[in-house]
Scaffold this motif. Structure first.
Motif, PDB file in Angstrom:
ATOM      1  N   HIS B  40       0.834  -1.208   0.000  1.00  0.00           N
ATOM      2  CA  HIS B  40       0.000   0.000   0.000  1.00  0.00           C
ATOM      3  C   HIS B  40       0.868   1.258   0.000  1.00  0.00           C
ATOM      4  CE1 HIS B  40      -3.254  -2.699   1.937  1.00  0.00           C
ATOM      5  NE2 HIS B  40      -3.504  -2.561   0.668  1.00  0.00           N
ATOM      6  N   ALA B  43       2.327   1.671  -3.573  1.00  0.00           N
ATOM      7  CA  ALA B  43       1.343   2.206  -4.525  1.00  0.00           C
ATOM      8  C   ALA B  43       1.074   3.680  -4.244  1.00  0.00           C
ATOM      9  CB  ALA B  43       0.055   1.395  -4.460  1.00  0.00           C
ATOM     10  N   VAL B  46       3.827   5.796  -5.629  1.00  0.00           N
ATOM     11  CA  VAL B  46       3.671   5.923  -7.080  1.00  0.00           C
ATOM     12  C   VAL B  46       2.584   6.947  -7.397  1.00  0.00           C
ATOM     13  CG1 VAL B  46       2.875   4.691  -9.157  1.00  0.00           C
ATOM     14  CG2 VAL B  46       4.510   3.598  -7.591  1.00  0.00           C
ATOM     15  N   ALA B  47       1.497   6.871  -6.644  1.00  0.00           N
ATOM     16  CA  ALA B  47       0.307   7.695  -6.911  1.00  0.00           C
ATOM     17  C   ALA B  47       0.585   9.187  -6.879  1.00  0.00           C
ATOM     18  CB  ALA B  47      -0.785   7.351  -5.894  1.00  0.00           C
ATOM     19  N   TYR B  49       3.235  10.944  -7.633  1.00  0.00           N
ATOM     20  CA  TYR B  49       4.215  11.544  -8.547  1.00  0.00           C
ATOM     21  C   TYR B  49       3.687  12.765  -9.301  1.00  0.00           C
ATOM     22  CZ  TYR B  49       8.093  12.056 -11.784  1.00  0.00           C
ATOM     23  OH  TYR B  49       9.163  12.567 -12.490  1.00  0.00           O
ATOM     24  N   PRO B  50       2.529  12.645  -9.972  1.00  0.00           N
ATOM     25  CA  PRO B  50       2.070  13.807 -10.759  1.00  0.00           C
ATOM     26  C   PRO B  50       1.806  15.032  -9.889  1.00  0.00           C
ATOM     27  CG  PRO B  50       0.807  11.836 -11.321  1.00  0.00           C
ATOM     28  CD  PRO B  50       1.617  11.494 -10.106  1.00  0.00           C
ATOM     29  N   GLU B  74      -4.940  11.301  -4.343  1.00  0.00           N
ATOM     30  CA  GLU B  74      -4.285  10.326  -5.229  1.00  0.00           C
ATOM     31  C   GLU B  74      -3.770   9.137  -4.429  1.00  0.00           C
ATOM     32  OE1 GLU B  74      -4.098  10.238  -8.616  1.00  0.00           O
ATOM     33  OE2 GLU B  74      -5.463  11.946  -8.498  1.00  0.00           O
ATOM     34  N   MET B  76      -4.879   7.898  -1.689  1.00  0.00           N
ATOM     35  CA  MET B  76      -5.979   7.042  -1.243  1.00  0.00           C
ATOM     36  C   MET B  76      -6.620   6.283  -2.413  1.00  0.00           C
ATOM     37  SD  MET B  76      -6.150   7.636   2.117  1.00  0.00           S
ATOM     38  CE  MET B  76      -7.801   7.226   2.722  1.00  0.00           C
ATOM     39  N   LYS B  77      -6.555   6.891  -3.606  1.00  0.00           N
ATOM     40  CA  LYS B  77      -7.203   6.303  -4.777  1.00  0.00           C
ATOM     41  C   LYS B  77      -6.446   5.079  -5.299  1.00  0.00           C
ATOM     42  CE  LYS B  77      -8.581   9.899  -7.230  1.00  0.00           C
ATOM     43  NZ  LYS B  77      -8.372  10.928  -8.276  1.00  0.00           N
ATOM     44  N   TRP B  78      -5.132   5.082  -5.121  1.00  0.00           N
ATOM     45  CA  TRP B  78      -4.301   4.035  -5.730  1.00  0.00           C
ATOM     46  C   TRP B  78      -4.089   2.806  -4.854  1.00  0.00           C
ATOM     47  CZ3 TRP B  78      -1.304   3.367 -10.390  1.00  0.00           C
ATOM     48  CH2 TRP B  78      -1.674   4.249 -11.398  1.00  0.00           C
ATOM     49  N   GLN B  79      -4.651   2.794  -3.679  1.00  0.00           N
ATOM     50  CA  GLN B  79      -4.441   1.634  -2.810  1.00  0.00           C
ATOM     51  C   GLN B  79      -5.571   1.553  -1.799  1.00  0.00           C
ATOM     52  OE1 GLN B  79      -3.399   2.346   0.609  1.00  0.00           O
ATOM     53  NE2 GLN B  79      -3.309   4.559   0.218  1.00  0.00           N
ATOM     54  N   ARG B  80      -5.717   0.380  -1.184  1.00  0.00           N
ATOM     55  CA  ARG B  80      -6.856   0.161  -0.294  1.00  0.00           C
ATOM     56  C   ARG B  80      -6.453   0.054   1.166  1.00  0.00           C
ATOM     57  NH1 ARG B  80      -9.561  -4.459  -4.156  1.00  0.00           N
ATOM     58  NH2 ARG B  80      -7.462  -5.303  -3.897  1.00  0.00           N
TER      59      ARG B  80
END
Lengths: 291, 291
Positions: B40, B43, B46-47, B49-50, B74, B76-80
């Protein structure tokens, strides 16, 4: 698809792949090699983000070879462990470009676009690829065509014979599984993406275990090209048979850990299979895999 | 500095921080929590970066609160796994903006710009920060001003009283070490960046060990705010004393591992200290740390 969405998916694939453990013979979160450590792989995964992003923006407009070269250069610049991701970058750049151009993560669409990108490569792509081999100090077999990647002379020859990147990789496809994917429409990459998503969904494996099991499945299915090149056919056959035994036995963790210890002790690292799984993970993430 | 250079440095900092082990009490490459795993954190790294990249482009032009909110969304969106990087994002966004605006990685220049960014925050930044708390489901103490972050009413109050983000964090600075850095000129972050670079350079520690030792040094220097908030003053004092013993004993690995087992067993995770070390690592990387 959006370039940052695509680049993040590609980068997450590299990070999850190297983190998955135990991954018999390879660097993972619990194993370093003497000169190349887990941290080197992490830094390299970070380094390539802007190149993945640029590839997703560039879409189908060419420049595959140059993007591969830039990816390898960035990877080498951000860490001191040498070649970490050459095969993965080579395999993933056309897929990242395809994802940037595609309207969805549909397998048929992605495969069609990626295959088109590869078939449209030219002489400049081939030359950039040769330079990338040299930057990463990757050993490549002198093949039938006698093109030696470490040699300026072979770049002359590429120009003289007007060979494209697709032509060059069609030669190495006879002995290298990554080349085979690149010129053959990426069938295995997409098949393993589906397998990973199947493992994580229906069999309720943790993501880590799904990656490890997919890697073993691939080792059992075809001889690892890197092992064959570096350690010979006897070793690559042995690795395949050993992996097959574990897959047929239901992926038992104790057997898997013993296999890992054995390969680490012998210094045998199935690097091509790890590169293939990284690319498959990229597709799996695009198609919905979530940690 | 170039936005991709800055964003990669920030992202690598998050990844090296969470990977470093054993990091007593926290998630690392060898420890998952029940609901929040190492993957988590990967991820989430990674999330963002932008958002780091956008912050480096935005430079001194404002929008700190909105960028923090977007970073948290971002993540929170990329992992649970829930809240992984709230404190680190909060601390790092102004530093990333400063690095994007700066001509060099010089400490004085970075601190001056980052401090200016914080002092120029406004009411909209404060509101965005409150929304970010709510997105990450971070528990915050009802402080003197009775501003409850989970409550729309307090957003009304921020507007009525025209409180800036700097004002809000000045209130929480009395009990929260991250707020203290944000309104106090980032002194500890830069001091720990220097310590990490000293550890990796002069004492020839591996990067992993340099990070772990810097984390222990910080635990020994000040009580972890997260531990104090979640587990009370007695526990946070105990963690500090225990860490001090290990630092004074020369960072012995066996003591460190025992401390790790103890905190993991008790479920005590010094999360604020980990966030501080992530920010320090970002500066250390900008200033030359290389894996």
């Amino acid at each position: 698809m959006n370039e940052d969405q695509v680049a993040r998916s590609a980068q997450l694939a590299l990070l999850l792949e190297v983190s998955a453990y135990p991954k018999p013979g390879n660097v993972d979160r619990t194993h370093d090699f003497v000169d190349t450590t887990y941290e080197h792989f992490i830094a390299s995964s970070v380094a390539v983000y802007p190149v993945f992003r640029e590839a997703a923006v560039r879409k189908e407009r060419g420049g595959v070879g140059e993007l591969i070269l830039r990816g390898v250069e960035e990877s080498m610049k951000w860490q001191r462990g040498g070649n970490t991701h050459f095969g993965a970058i080579l395999l993933m750049i056309p897929l990242v470009m395809a994802a940037g151009a595609a309207d969805s993560s549909d397998t048929d669409e992605l495969r069609r676009i990626a295959d088109g990108i590869m078939r449209n490569t030219g002489v400049e792509d081939a030359i950039a690829l040769y330079r990338a081999f040299s930057v990463a100090k990757v050993r490549v077999r002198r093949d039938v065509a006698e093109l030696d990647v470490m040699n300026e002379a072979s770049i002359e020859e590429i120009r003289d014979r007007q060979l494209s990147m697709f032509d060059i990789l069609s030669i190495s496809a006879s002995y290298d599984q990554i080349s085979r994917e690149l010129v053959g429409g990426f069938g295995k990459v997409f098949a393993y993406a589906a397998l990973i998503n199947e493992f994580t969904a229906s069999r309720e494996r943790r993501v880590n275990d799904a990656i490890v099991d997919a890697y073993l499945h691939l080792l059992a299915e075809e001889e690892d090209s890197f092992v064959r090149m570096e350690f010979g056919a006897e070793q690559s056959r042995y690795v395949k048979e050993r992996a097959r035994g574990i897959v047929e036995g239901g992926y038992r963790r104790d057997e898997l850990e013993e296999f890992d210890r054995e390969l680490i002790a012998a210094g045998i690292n199935p690097g091509s299979s790890a590169d293939m799984i990284a690319a498959a993970l990229f597709i799996a993430i695009l198609q919905g895999l979530k940690v």
